[in-house]
Write a protein that holds these residues in place. Structure first.
Motif, PDB file in Angstrom:
ATOM      1  N   MET A   1       2.298   5.362 -15.225  1.00 19.71           N
ATOM      2  CA  MET A   1       3.532   4.038 -15.388  1.00 19.71           C
ATOM      3  C   MET A   1       2.603   3.405 -15.882  1.00 19.71           C
ATOM      4  SD  MET A   1       4.583   2.463 -12.066  1.00 19.71           S
ATOM      5  CE  MET A   1       4.888   3.415 -11.390  1.00 19.71           C
ATOM      6  N   THR A   2       2.975   2.789 -17.412  1.00 17.74           N
ATOM      7  CA  THR A   2       2.462   1.989 -18.075  1.00 17.74           C
ATOM      8  C   THR A   2       2.691   0.539 -17.379  1.00 17.74           C
ATOM      9  OG1 THR A   2       4.377   1.983 -19.669  1.00 17.74           O
ATOM     10  CG2 THR A   2       2.251   3.346 -20.291  1.00 17.74           C
ATOM     11  N   GLY A   3       2.006  -0.117 -18.114  1.00 18.67           N
ATOM     12  CA  GLY A   3       1.586  -1.544 -17.974  1.00 18.67           C
ATOM     13  C   GLY A   3       1.418  -1.789 -16.068  1.00 18.67           C
ATOM     14  N   ARG A   4       0.864  -1.435 -15.446  1.00 21.62           N
ATOM     15  CA  ARG A   4       1.247  -1.371 -13.854  1.00 21.62           C
ATOM     16  C   ARG A   4      -0.024  -2.757 -13.929  1.00 21.62           C
ATOM     17  NH1 ARG A   4       0.504   3.844 -10.437  1.00 21.62           N
ATOM     18  NH2 ARG A   4      -1.722   3.235 -10.487  1.00 21.62           N
ATOM     19  N   THR A   5       1.214  -3.195 -13.177  1.00 24.49           N
ATOM     20  CA  THR A   5      -0.271  -4.734 -12.601  1.00 24.49           C
ATOM     21  C   THR A   5      -1.108  -4.327 -11.884  1.00 24.49           C
ATOM     22  OG1 THR A   5       1.970  -5.261 -11.265  1.00 24.49           O
ATOM     23  CG2 THR A   5       1.242  -6.494 -13.227  1.00 24.49           C
ATOM     24  N   ASP A   9      -0.830  -1.375  -8.519  1.00 26.13           N
ATOM     25  CA  ASP A   9      -1.878  -0.426  -8.158  1.00 26.13           C
ATOM     26  C   ASP A   9      -3.031  -0.557  -7.094  1.00 26.13           C
ATOM     27  OD1 ASP A   9      -1.705   0.638 -10.585  1.00 26.13           O
ATOM     28  OD2 ASP A   9      -3.517  -0.833 -11.264  1.00 26.13           O
ATOM     29  N   ILE A  10      -2.834  -1.232  -5.869  1.00 24.72           N
ATOM     30  CA  ILE A  10      -3.146  -1.555  -4.334  1.00 24.72           C
ATOM     31  C   ILE A  10      -1.447  -1.305  -3.741  1.00 24.72           C
ATOM     32  CG2 ILE A  10      -3.250  -2.974  -2.740  1.00 24.72           C
ATOM     33  CD1 ILE A  10      -4.991  -4.542  -4.873  1.00 24.72           C
ATOM     34  N   LEU A 157      11.780  -8.598  -3.178  1.00 22.48           N
ATOM     35  CA  LEU A 157      12.031  -8.389  -4.771  1.00 22.48           C
ATOM     36  C   LEU A 157      10.387  -8.659  -5.204  1.00 22.48           C
ATOM     37  CD1 LEU A 157      14.558  -9.491  -6.392  1.00 22.48           C
ATOM     38  CD2 LEU A 157      14.381  -7.466  -5.906  1.00 22.48           C
ATOM     39  N   LEU A 158       9.713  -9.401  -4.287  1.00 23.99           N
ATOM     40  CA  LEU A 158       8.564  -9.508  -4.952  1.00 23.99           C
ATOM     41  C   LEU A 158       6.916  -8.345  -4.528  1.00 23.99           C
ATOM     42  CD1 LEU A 158       8.330 -13.271  -5.160  1.00 23.99           C
ATOM     43  CD2 LEU A 158       7.951 -11.905  -7.357  1.00 23.99           C
ATOM     44  N   ARG A 159       7.419  -8.720  -2.788  1.00 27.17           N
ATOM     45  CA  ARG A 159       6.654  -7.558  -2.265  1.00 27.17           C
ATOM     46  C   ARG A 159       6.840  -6.264  -2.876  1.00 27.17           C
ATOM     47  NH1 ARG A 159       8.848 -10.865   1.865  1.00 27.17           N
ATOM     48  NH2 ARG A 159      10.749  -9.350   2.854  1.00 27.17           N
ATOM     49  N   SER A 160       8.529  -5.643  -3.234  1.00 27.76           N
ATOM     50  CA  SER A 160       8.800  -4.616  -3.663  1.00 27.76           C
ATOM     51  C   SER A 160       7.493  -4.211  -4.960  1.00 27.76           C
ATOM     52  CB  SER A 160      10.195  -4.284  -3.650  1.00 27.76           C
ATOM     53  OG  SER A 160       9.921  -4.558  -5.458  1.00 27.76           O
ATOM     54  N   GLU A 161       6.884  -5.082  -5.636  1.00 25.72           N
ATOM     55  CA  GLU A 161       6.292  -3.943  -6.043  1.00 25.72           C
ATOM     56  C   GLU A 161       4.458  -4.935  -5.996  1.00 25.72           C
ATOM     57  OE1 GLU A 161       5.743  -7.023 -10.187  1.00 25.72           O
ATOM     58  OE2 GLU A 161       7.744  -7.012  -9.556  1.00 25.72           O
ATOM     59  N   GLY A 162       3.613  -5.498  -4.605  1.00 25.53           N
ATOM     60  CA  GLY A 162       3.188  -5.198  -4.125  1.00 25.53           C
ATOM     61  C   GLY A 162       3.155  -6.819  -4.595  1.00 25.53           C
ATOM     62  N   ALA A 163       3.213  -7.993  -5.021  1.00 15.01           N
ATOM     63  CA  ALA A 163       2.867  -8.819  -5.181  1.00 15.01           C
ATOM     64  C   ALA A 163       3.023 -10.307  -4.322  1.00 15.01           C
ATOM     65  CB  ALA A 163       4.273  -9.919  -6.651  1.00 15.01           C
ATOM     66  N   ALA A 164       2.462  -9.732  -3.121  1.00 13.67           N
ATOM     67  CA  ALA A 164       3.178 -10.560  -1.676  1.00 13.67           C
ATOM     68  C   ALA A 164       2.078 -11.964  -2.057  1.00 13.67           C
ATOM     69  CB  ALA A 164       2.182  -9.787  -0.560  1.00 13.67           C
TER      70      ALA A 164
END
Length: 346
Positions: A1-5, A9-10, A157-164
């Motif tokens: 998965m490229t460009g992962r934040t 990753d966490i 939506l933000l939590r779905s990518e781990g951006a808590a």
């Protein structure tokens, strides 16, 4: 998965670390949101016992509206994180856009219904004597329900990518801005109860705009663009498959709250609703950590299931359940012992 934040990753890594990493900022945001409800109640109490009773009587309608956004946020968080776990970013991006479309759809559907039913609900509860105050308080929220629904969807939506932390930021911005605007609009500009809710919808609107800006500025892993948008029923159903039970739960709980208020008003009048409502503020405050853990658990375990790692999902669930139970037992004892002192500010 490229460009992962780093956040992603966490989330896709150790479930204990992921739940802990996402829970801490969510605790802060949910705690401030509950403090904001306390502040709202206190400012409204300053307008007199009648105003406080009106707020307490009609407040479940707010949670019905907010529950729609929360339900969509949970559905989006579960489905999008599952596809991110499968390294299917294109599908995740599309699901995010369908979530926003559903938010608009829900708002358009519920606004006229609640607007028409507001006075009948107040009279049905036996609160006809304070129905004008109930309308003054709820009308701004109903007319601009899109902002209240959308903030729940965007934070999901933000939590779905781990951006808590980003989710925390928009919820904090909304709560703090609301606390600042409450006295200005209610007392400074003489808007009374209506000022409290104009402050709410303005604050949530600003927070939603910040969330949209992050997507526009490509400061998130997910890409949301209207270019080539079309309604995809299968993706909408995927979101609603998880979201509908959460929305239904909110509708049932808050509908029962309205029924409870009917009996409270019969027994003690509209003033009794204020006395009934205040202790539940502390129950909601105590529920902050389990809510935060649950909000973190959904994307973490969904991503693990997307990776076909069922053992990892079970570890995350067991860890979340343990810390929630320990915390709630401790808080329950504290509230029981200090109950008399807790209500003094009101």
């Amino acid at each position: 998965m490229t460009g992962r934040t780093k956040d992603l990753d966490i989330m896709l890594g150790d479930p204990r670390k992921a739940v802990k990493y996402m829970t801490l900022p969510l605790i802060v945001s949910f705690l401030v949101a509950q403090i904001n409800v306390f502040a709202d109640t206190a400012w409204c109490s300053g307008l007199g016992s009648t105003a406080s009773s009106a707020v307490s009587s009609i407040f479940p309608i707010y949670w019905i509206i907010a529950g729609l956004g929360t339900g969509l946020g949970v559905g989006a968080s579960a489905s999008i994180s599952r596809h991110l776990g499968r390294d299917n970013k294109e599908k995740a991006d599309s699901l995010a856009l369908q979530t926003l479309f559903l938010s608009v759809l829900f708002s358009v559907a519920i606004t006229p219904i609640l607007y028409i039913m507001l006075d009948p609900i107040a009279h049905w509860m036996g609160a006809g004597d304070i129905a004008p105050l109930c309308r003054a308080y709820m009308e701004p929220q109903i007319l601009l329900s899109i902002s209240i629904i959308m903030i729940g969807s965007v934070s999901g939506l933000l939590r779905s990518e781990g951006a808590a932390k980003k989710s925390m930021t928009i919820l904090l911005l909304s709560a703090v801005l609301n606390m600042v605007l409450d006295p200005v609009l209610m007392y400074g500009l003489g808007m009374g109860l209506a000022g409290a809710e104009w402050a709410t919808v303005f604050a949530t609107g600003v927070a939603v705009i910040l969330g949209f800006y992050w997507y526009y500025a490509k400061d998130t892993y997910l890409d949301i663009t209207l270019k080539g948008f079309r309604v995809k029923r299968d993706e909408m159903w995927e979101i609603l498959y998880v979201g509908i039970p959460r929305v239904t739960e909110s509708l049932i709980v808050n509908a029962m709250s309205l029924v409870q208020r009917y009996f409270v008003i019969i027994c003690g009048g509209t003033l009794a609703v204020a006395f009934y409502n205040i202790p539940w503020r502390f129950v909601a405050l105590a529920d902050v950590l389990p809510m935060a853990v649950g909000a973190a658990l959904v994307p973490v375990c969904s991503a693990a299931l997307g990776q076909n790692n069922f053992a990892k999902a079970e570890v995350g669930y067991r860890y979340s359940f343990k810390i929630s139970m320990i915390f709630m037992v401790v808080v329950s004892v504290i509230l029981f012992v200090f109950a008399e002192y807790c209500v003094l500010p009101f």
